[in-house]
Each structure stands twice: as C-alpha cells, then as structure tokens.
Design a protein around this motif. Structure first.
Motif, short mmCIF file in Angstrom:
data_model
loop_
_atom_site.label_atom_id
_atom_site.label_comp_id
_atom_site.label_asym_id
_atom_site.label_seq_id
_atom_site.Cartn_x
_atom_site.Cartn_y
_atom_site.Cartn_z
N ASP A 30 37.73 49.69 42.04
CA ASP A 30 38.20 49.09 40.79
C ASP A 30 37.09 48.36 40.06
O ASP A 30 37.33 47.42 39.31
CB ASP A 30 39.38 48.14 41.03
CG ASP A 30 40.59 48.87 41.57
OD1 ASP A 30 40.79 50.04 41.19
OD2 ASP A 30 41.32 48.28 42.38
N GLY A 31 35.86 48.78 40.26
CA GLY A 31 34.72 48.14 39.61
C GLY A 31 34.82 48.18 38.10
O GLY A 31 34.36 47.27 37.42
N TRP A 32 35.44 49.23 37.57
CA TRP A 32 35.58 49.34 36.12
C TRP A 32 36.49 48.27 35.56
O TRP A 32 36.40 47.92 34.40
CB TRP A 32 36.14 50.71 35.76
CG TRP A 32 35.06 51.71 35.62
CD1 TRP A 32 34.62 52.55 36.59
CD2 TRP A 32 34.28 51.97 34.47
NE1 TRP A 32 33.60 53.32 36.11
CE2 TRP A 32 33.38 52.99 34.81
CE3 TRP A 32 34.26 51.45 33.19
CZ2 TRP A 32 32.46 53.50 33.91
CZ3 TRP A 32 33.35 51.96 32.30
CH2 TRP A 32 32.47 52.97 32.65
N LEU A 33 37.39 47.76 36.39
CA LEU A 33 38.33 46.77 35.89
C LEU A 33 37.79 45.35 36.01
O LEU A 33 38.37 44.42 35.49
CB LEU A 33 39.66 46.88 36.65
CG LEU A 33 40.31 48.27 36.60
CD1 LEU A 33 41.56 48.29 37.47
CD2 LEU A 33 40.64 48.66 35.18
N ALA A 34 36.68 45.20 36.70
CA ALA A 34 36.12 43.88 36.93
C ALA A 34 35.58 43.29 35.64
O ALA A 34 35.10 44.00 34.76
CB ALA A 34 35.01 43.96 37.98
N ASN A 35 35.66 41.97 35.55
CA ASN A 35 35.12 41.28 34.38
C ASN A 35 33.62 41.51 34.25
O ASN A 35 33.08 41.51 33.15
CB ASN A 35 35.42 39.79 34.46
CG ASN A 35 36.88 39.49 34.23
OD1 ASN A 35 37.58 40.24 33.56
ND2 ASN A 35 37.35 38.40 34.79
N ASP A 36 32.95 41.69 35.40
CA ASP A 36 31.51 41.93 35.38
C ASP A 36 31.19 43.19 34.59
O ASP A 36 30.24 43.21 33.80
CB ASP A 36 30.97 42.09 36.81
CG ASP A 36 30.99 40.78 37.58
OD1 ASP A 36 31.11 39.72 36.95
OD2 ASP A 36 30.90 40.84 38.82
N ALA A 37 31.96 44.23 34.78
CA ALA A 37 31.72 45.48 34.07
C ALA A 37 31.89 45.28 32.57
O ALA A 37 31.08 45.77 31.78
CB ALA A 37 32.63 46.59 34.58
N GLU A 38 32.92 44.57 32.18
CA GLU A 38 33.15 44.33 30.75
C GLU A 38 32.00 43.54 30.14
O GLU A 38 31.53 43.86 29.05
CB GLU A 38 34.47 43.59 30.52
CG GLU A 38 35.69 44.47 30.59
CD GLU A 38 35.73 45.57 29.53
OE1 GLU A 38 35.26 45.37 28.38
OE2 GLU A 38 36.25 46.64 29.85
N SER A 39 31.53 42.51 30.84
CA SER A 39 30.44 41.71 30.26
C SER A 39 29.15 42.52 30.18
O SER A 39 28.38 42.36 29.24
CB SER A 39 30.23 40.41 31.06
OG SER A 39 29.75 40.68 32.35
N LEU A 40 28.92 43.39 31.15
CA LEU A 40 27.74 44.24 31.11
C LEU A 40 27.84 45.28 29.98
O LEU A 40 26.87 45.52 29.27
CB LEU A 40 27.52 44.93 32.45
CG LEU A 40 27.09 44.00 33.60
CD1 LEU A 40 27.19 44.74 34.93
CD2 LEU A 40 25.68 43.48 33.38
N LEU A 41 29.02 45.86 29.83
CA LEU A 41 29.22 46.82 28.74
C LEU A 41 29.02 46.14 27.38
O LEU A 41 28.46 46.74 26.46
CB LEU A 41 30.61 47.45 28.82
CG LEU A 41 30.81 48.50 29.90
CD1 LEU A 41 32.28 48.86 30.03
CD2 LEU A 41 29.98 49.75 29.61
#
Length: 117
Positions: A30-41
C-alpha cells in the motif's frame, strides 16, 4: 524558458532523488496510499489524483515541462508500471521515450512488450 546546463543538472538530480524515494515506496504494501508517496509526487508537480485524471498527452507535456530527462522519464514510467491503475500511462511514457529520444532501447522495448501482455 530553457534551463542552463548547471540548473538542468541540478533539476535532474532533484527529480532523480524524488524518484528514488518513490521507487522505494513501491515495494511497501500500500505504498501508493502512504502520505509519503503523495508528498513526493507533489515535489514532481503530481498527485495520485492528478495522475488518474491526466490524459497520456497531458502527462507527456507535464514531464517535458518539468524538465525530466529521458532517464528520469523512464524511472517515472517504471514506478507507474508497478501500479495496475497506471499501467497505460507507463506504456504511453515508454512509447514517448522510445520515439522522441531518437535512440532505440531494447530495455524499453521489452518493458513495453511486458506491459502489453
């Protein structure tokens, strides 16, 4: 406005670092759902929502506007290919790289064939 060589190198390095971090998240459940992924994107001017809404041509325009080099475009496509929801966008980016870079890559050719199945 085109970037100078020094600024272009700095921008490519920044994009590369963000993509490295995103690639690490693709191996986390579920890495895509992590807040980290959103902030990196967000650092790439993207979000999962914008990726879902973007057409293939809009994505190509975006990565060009953001000064992605061919290698970073391929890394973004690699990251997108991991998520089934973005498989078509990955295919589109791989095809764009293959035609626009004017350099044939067997690696990209194989990635396109693997995703096309």
């Amino acid at each position: 406005m085109p970037l100078s060589l020094g600024l272009r190198d700095e921008e490519n390095e920044r994009i590369n670092n963000v993509l490295n971090k995103l690639m690490e998240l693709t191996f986390v459940p579920d890495g895509w759902l992590a807040n980290d992924a959103e902030s990196l994107l967000t650092q790439l001017g993207l979000s999962t929502e914008s990726l879902e809404k973007m057409t293939d041509s809009e994505l190509k325009e975006h990565v060009t506007k953001m000064h992605f080099d061919w290698a970073n475009m391929e890394r973004l496509a690699d990251m997108l290919a991991v998520n089934p929801a973005f498989k078509e966008k990955a295919l589109s980016l791989y095809s764009f790289i293959q035609t626009e870079s004017k350099i044939f890559s067997f690696d990209i050719f194989n990635k396109i064939n693997a995703l096309s199945k």
